[in-house]
Write an enzyme that holds these catalytic residues in place. Structure first.
Site, PDB file in Angstrom:
ATOM      1  CE  LYS A  35       1.883   7.445   1.683  1.00 45.30           C
ATOM      2  NZ  LYS A  35       2.798   8.539   1.295  1.00 45.30           N
ATOM      3  N   GLY A  36       5.748   5.047  -1.137  1.00 47.18           N
ATOM      4  CA  GLY A  36       6.789   5.853  -1.770  1.00 47.18           C
ATOM      5  C   GLY A  36       7.376   6.894  -0.826  1.00 47.18           C
ATOM      6  N   GLY A  37       8.682   7.092  -0.881  1.00 45.59           N
ATOM      7  CA  GLY A  37       9.335   8.153  -0.111  1.00 45.59           C
ATOM      8  C   GLY A  37       9.639   7.842   1.334  1.00 45.59           C
ATOM      9  CB  VAL A  38       8.850   5.152   3.655  1.00 46.28           C
ATOM     10  CG1 VAL A  38       7.443   5.728   3.664  1.00 46.28           C
ATOM     11  CG2 VAL A  38       8.913   3.862   2.855  1.00 46.28           C
ATOM     12  N   GLY A  39      12.064   5.570   2.286  1.00 47.70           N
ATOM     13  CA  GLY A  39      13.459   5.143   2.444  1.00 47.70           C
ATOM     14  C   GLY A  39      13.704   3.676   2.153  1.00 47.70           C
ATOM     15  CE  LYS A  40       9.603   1.590  -1.957  1.00 48.94           C
ATOM     16  NZ  LYS A  40       9.152   2.981  -1.777  1.00 48.94           N
ATOM     17  CB  THR A  41      16.442   2.968  -2.373  1.00 46.02           C
ATOM     18  OG1 THR A  41      15.372   2.859  -3.316  1.00 46.02           O
ATOM     19  CG2 THR A  41      17.756   2.699  -3.064  1.00 46.02           C
ATOM     20  CB  THR A  42      18.132   4.273   2.625  1.00 43.15           C
ATOM     21  OG1 THR A  42      18.182   5.455   1.821  1.00 43.15           O
ATOM     22  CG2 THR A  42      19.179   4.363   3.716  1.00 43.15           C
ATOM     23  CG  ASP A  88      11.002   2.485  -7.629  1.00 43.31           C
ATOM     24  OD1 ASP A  88      10.346   2.903  -8.602  1.00 43.31           O
ATOM     25  OD2 ASP A  88      11.054   3.066  -6.534  1.00 43.31           O
TER      26      ASP A  88
END
Length: 359
Positions: free
Chosen positions: A29-36, A58
């Protein structure tokens, strides 16, 4: 139900040890820290692999922010590394760049647009074709929010079907295409063999990638979420869809978990921890055969190579609360903290009184 003795190791060590992996998708989901999470996974992989490429698909492109370095659609070496590369691509934009409006490419573009979803799929194929020629040991995808990601994973199948339709048109109309090119005096680039050769070449790449995506030895998907209802629901939907696409997934990263690290307890913190624990229990119940990694909520953003590397230890060793409740040490620490807070409050009160006297 909390973690039990039968629970799998709460780390991503299994991904690092699986040296046959070629494609690793990180999504949720958006905003859960996928990129980190994808950035840290790529950093950890760079310690055990010869070359690693992390790709952001993204449109928001947070990869540059995470590493605090500007990336483009061409792989760039990440500062501080000798074998970690990063690039940011947007399938829809990539398609416009990759496919011209003149010549055979324009014809292929028009033909592909007649099949729903194949335009993005073809640009994705072009990107995969480019990536495969670079011969990286492993490729990590920092994907867009769930809905976008599911469409991305459907691209190989969409392309196979679409290109199959185009080939059937060729069989249906026989040599008509060749006659039309000669009739209008067009060159060999519009010849039947040239067009179908390009389509066949694309089809071969896609069939190969589709086969690799469905091979658990070569591909896995890491689900990232937070301990809240909507994120749990989205993760379950994602896992179900991945099973439908026959894509392996056996790792879940639960980000922004509150641990009992505060010396002086807060009612709000305790309430949030209780709420989170309810959903953590559900995660362990639903995914007992998954490696579930819990990451602590940090007071600051995890940005830059140094911060990412420092935070990466939580991906390998489960985070333990700094204090143990009900011990002499905990009470001594609480008294010391409260005494310091009282001292600070008295100093602030004295400062305000002096200011009032002057006024």
């Amino acid at each position: 139900m909390a973690e039990t003795e039968n629970t799998l190791e709460g780390s991503v060590e299994n991904i690092l040890e699986q040296d046959t992996l070629k494609w690793i998708f990180v999504g949720g989901k958006g905003g859960v820290g996928k990129t980190t999470c994808s950035s840290i996974i790529s950093i950890l992989l760079s310690r055990v692999r010869s070359s690693v490429l992390i790709i952001s698909t993204d449109p928001a492109h947070n990869l540059s922010d995470a590493f605090q370095q500007r990336f483009t659609k061409t792989p760039s070496l990440v500062n501080g590394f000798t074998n970690l590369y990063a690039m940011e691509v947007d399938p829809t934009v990539e398609h416009e760049d990759a496919v011209g409006t003149d010549g055979m490419d324009g014809f292929i573009s028009d033909l592909s647009n007649a099949i729903p979803g194949i335009d993005e799929a073809m640009s994705f194929a072009e990107m995969l074709k480019l990536v495969q020629t670079m011969d990286y040991s492993v490729i990590v995808f920092d994907t867009a929010p769930t809905g976008h990601t599911l469409r991305l994973l459907q691209f190989p199948s969409t392309l196979e079907k679409g290109l199959g339709k185009i080939m059937s048109l060729k069989n249906k109309f026989g040599g008509m295409l060749g006659q039309m090119t000669r009739l209008f005096g067009l060159g060999d680039e519009f010849g039947e063999d040239a067009i179908l050769g390009k389509i066949e070449g694309m089809k071969d790449i896609i069939e190969q990638v589709n086969k690799q995506f469905k091979d658990p030895d070569m591909t896995t998907f890491v689900c990232v979420c937070i301990p809240e209802f909507l994120s749990l629901y989205e993760t379950e939907r994602l896992v179900q869809e991945l099973n439908k696409f026959e894509i392996d997934t056996h790792n879940i990263i639960i980000n922004q978990v509150l641990f009992d690290d505060e010396v002086v307890e807060s009612k709000l913190l305790k309430a949030r921890m209780k709420m989170q624990q309810k959903y953590l229990d559900q995660f362990y119940m639903l995914y007992e055969d998954f490696h579930i990694t819990k990451l602590p909520l940090r007071p600051e953003e995890v940005c830059g190579v140094e911060a990412l590397t420092d935070f990466s230890k939580n991906f390998l060793t489960p985070h333990k609360p700094a204090i143990t409740r009900g011990t002499i040490e905990e009470l001594e620490l609480k008294i010391s903290t409260l005494a310091q807070q009282l001292k600070d409050a008295e100093a602030e009160l004295e400062r305000l009184r002096k200011g009032k006297t002057k006024a």
